[in-house]
Design a protein around this motif. Sequence first.
Motif, PDB file in Angstrom:
ATOM      1  N   ALA A 197       0.833  -1.212   0.000  1.00  0.00           N
ATOM      2  CA  ALA A 197       0.000   0.000   0.000  1.00  0.00           C
ATOM      3  C   ALA A 197       0.864   1.258   0.000  1.00  0.00           C
ATOM      4  O   ALA A 197       0.568   2.229  -0.724  1.00  0.00           O
ATOM      5  CB  ALA A 197      -0.917  -0.011   1.219  1.00  0.00           C
ATOM      6  N   VAL A 198       1.924   1.259   0.790  1.00  0.00           N
ATOM      7  CA  VAL A 198       2.826   2.415   0.813  1.00  0.00           C
ATOM      8  C   VAL A 198       3.463   2.616  -0.554  1.00  0.00           C
ATOM      9  O   VAL A 198       3.560   3.741  -1.062  1.00  0.00           O
ATOM     10  CB  VAL A 198       3.898   2.233   1.901  1.00  0.00           C
ATOM     11  N   GLY A 199       3.909   1.542  -1.179  1.00  0.00           N
ATOM     12  CA  GLY A 199       4.506   1.642  -2.503  1.00  0.00           C
ATOM     13  C   GLY A 199       3.535   2.143  -3.544  1.00  0.00           C
ATOM     14  O   GLY A 199       3.901   2.908  -4.449  1.00  0.00           O
ATOM     15  N   LEU A 200       2.271   1.724  -3.431  1.00  0.00           N
ATOM     16  CA  LEU A 200       1.257   2.176  -4.376  1.00  0.00           C
ATOM     17  C   LEU A 200       1.001   3.676  -4.240  1.00  0.00           C
ATOM     18  O   LEU A 200       0.793   4.377  -5.238  1.00  0.00           O
ATOM     19  CB  LEU A 200      -0.041   1.399  -4.141  1.00  0.00           C
ATOM     20  N   LEU A 201       1.029   4.168  -3.012  1.00  0.00           N
ATOM     21  CA  LEU A 201       0.746   5.580  -2.783  1.00  0.00           C
ATOM     22  C   LEU A 201       1.944   6.475  -3.106  1.00  0.00           C
ATOM     23  O   LEU A 201       1.779   7.547  -3.694  1.00  0.00           O
ATOM     24  CB  LEU A 201       0.317   5.791  -1.325  1.00  0.00           C
ATOM     25  N   LEU A 202       3.144   6.044  -2.715  1.00  0.00           N
ATOM     26  CA  LEU A 202       4.327   6.890  -2.906  1.00  0.00           C
ATOM     27  C   LEU A 202       4.966   6.735  -4.282  1.00  0.00           C
ATOM     28  O   LEU A 202       5.666   7.642  -4.753  1.00  0.00           O
ATOM     29  CB  LEU A 202       5.355   6.598  -1.810  1.00  0.00           C
ATOM     30  N   ARG A 203       4.823   5.538  -4.898  1.00  0.00           N
ATOM     31  CA  ARG A 203       5.255   5.305  -6.279  1.00  0.00           C
ATOM     32  C   ARG A 203       6.759   5.429  -6.488  1.00  0.00           C
ATOM     33  O   ARG A 203       7.211   5.564  -7.620  1.00  0.00           O
ATOM     34  CB  ARG A 203       4.517   6.271  -7.230  1.00  0.00           C
ATOM     35  N   ARG A 204       7.539   5.388  -5.424  1.00  0.00           N
ATOM     36  CA  ARG A 204       8.996   5.426  -5.522  1.00  0.00           C
ATOM     37  C   ARG A 204       9.546   4.331  -4.613  1.00  0.00           C
ATOM     38  O   ARG A 204       9.218   4.279  -3.430  1.00  0.00           O
ATOM     39  CB  ARG A 204       9.553   6.788  -5.108  1.00  0.00           C
ATOM     40  N   THR A 205      10.413   3.495  -5.168  1.00  0.00           N
ATOM     41  CA  THR A 205      10.845   2.301  -4.457  1.00  0.00           C
ATOM     42  C   THR A 205      11.592   2.624  -3.170  1.00  0.00           C
ATOM     43  O   THR A 205      11.242   2.144  -2.088  1.00  0.00           O
ATOM     44  CB  THR A 205      11.730   1.439  -5.371  1.00  0.00           C
ATOM     45  N   LEU A 206      12.643   3.418  -3.274  1.00  0.00           N
ATOM     46  CA  LEU A 206      13.476   3.684  -2.108  1.00  0.00           C
ATOM     47  C   LEU A 206      12.701   4.415  -1.012  1.00  0.00           C
ATOM     48  O   LEU A 206      12.781   4.065   0.173  1.00  0.00           O
ATOM     49  CB  LEU A 206      14.709   4.493  -2.518  1.00  0.00           C
ATOM     50  N   VAL A 207      11.950   5.437  -1.409  1.00  0.00           N
ATOM     51  CA  VAL A 207      11.153   6.184  -0.431  1.00  0.00           C
ATOM     52  C   VAL A 207      10.133   5.263   0.233  1.00  0.00           C
ATOM     53  O   VAL A 207       9.915   5.324   1.452  1.00  0.00           O
ATOM     54  CB  VAL A 207      10.456   7.379  -1.106  1.00  0.00           C
ATOM     55  N   SER A 208       9.516   4.396  -0.551  1.00  0.00           N
ATOM     56  CA  SER A 208       8.523   3.470  -0.009  1.00  0.00           C
ATOM     57  C   SER A 208       9.137   2.510   0.994  1.00  0.00           C
ATOM     58  O   SER A 208       8.521   2.196   2.024  1.00  0.00           O
ATOM     59  CB  SER A 208       7.871   2.676  -1.154  1.00  0.00           C
ATOM     60  N   MET A 209      10.345   2.053   0.725  1.00  0.00           N
ATOM     61  CA  MET A 209      11.012   1.138   1.643  1.00  0.00           C
ATOM     62  C   MET A 209      11.323   1.817   2.972  1.00  0.00           C
ATOM     63  O   MET A 209      11.131   1.229   4.049  1.00  0.00           O
ATOM     64  CB  MET A 209      12.283   0.596   1.003  1.00  0.00           C
ATOM     65  N   VAL A 210      11.775   3.069   2.913  1.00  0.00           N
ATOM     66  CA  VAL A 210      12.104   3.798   4.144  1.00  0.00           C
ATOM     67  C   VAL A 210      10.846   4.055   4.964  1.00  0.00           C
ATOM     68  O   VAL A 210      10.819   3.842   6.184  1.00  0.00           O
ATOM     69  CB  VAL A 210      12.823   5.117   3.808  1.00  0.00           C
TER      70      VAL A 210
END
Length: 340
Positions: A197-210
């Motif tokens: 869900a975080v990855g879907l909303l932020l759409r950026r891999t590294l930012v989503s992982m953090v």
Amino acid sequence: MTALTHDPARTTPAGPARSRWIPRLGGPVWLVWRQHRAAFWTLLGATVVGVIVMVHLRGQMMDYLATQDPTSRRSGGLPPEFEAYTDPLFDIGSYLSYIPVLAGVFLGAPLVAGDLETGTAKLVTSQSVSRLRWLTVKLAVPAVMLALSAGVLTGVLTWWWHPVKGLSSGLIWTAFFGVTGVTPVAYALLTFTVGVAVGLLLRRTLVSMVVTLGIVVAIGFVRDELWRSLGHVMSVSTDKGVGPGAVQPELPAEAEQQGQGTYFLTSSGDRLDWTTCLDQVEDDRAHTACLESQHVIGWSIDYLPVSQMQSMQWLGAGIMLAVAAAVGAFVILWGRKRLL
């Protein structure tokens, strides 16, 4: 009459023959496996290695226990050498506690964010595959792999721990509550869906992982603070006084004491904090008189029994799976409309 010709291309298979019983991946399932095959094979390999190591270490522990007197095992009188066989149990249990973190940060967060960032999602959904089907498969395949891996590892760890639980204070059930049974599987699926869900909303891999890492840590903190509330706290008490010679109540085997400690029990059934009359504890007579004025007749202790462990695990797992299902539904509904 026209002569019949033989076409080898029509009669000879292009490659090695496959059994009809071997399943073949196709469509979005094949694509998801192909995209993340390195992570899936790593997950499967780590599971196999983990199972082999735990089975071997358990065998060594059981061989050692077989040489000990059964009476010493029941009474907790095992020699200090026994710790050499239980230390690996603690170590591997602590390693497995990181499965939910790894599931959310390294599997969940990049799952959709990576495809959105590289344009793979747009390419896939521009073909004959609908967004709904792609998102469903994208969630289902890693979730099944994760549940299988976590279930096998924690199942073997539970099998390893079960013969020695309660043989020492360090092997009490509360120390292994979060890494045995069904709890780790549900926890890993929850962090995985949160990462997606975080990855879907932020759409950026590294930012989503953090960001996922921070959320998973917060979930772990809340879980550690609240999991004991899943059980029904019980109490044991005495009514023989609290003066010299009076014995405090004894907890059942493998029970974990709850609350601030021992409470004073009054004749009316009320409980007073252990600090009652504490300012007069240096004077035995004054302290006794103070307690008598409060109508104290004994002690009371709250505890959680080991018999509630499985019910608490299933209740906690049910809550986490319900939240994971809700987050998964959000991913699918949101992604159908705003994926690209």
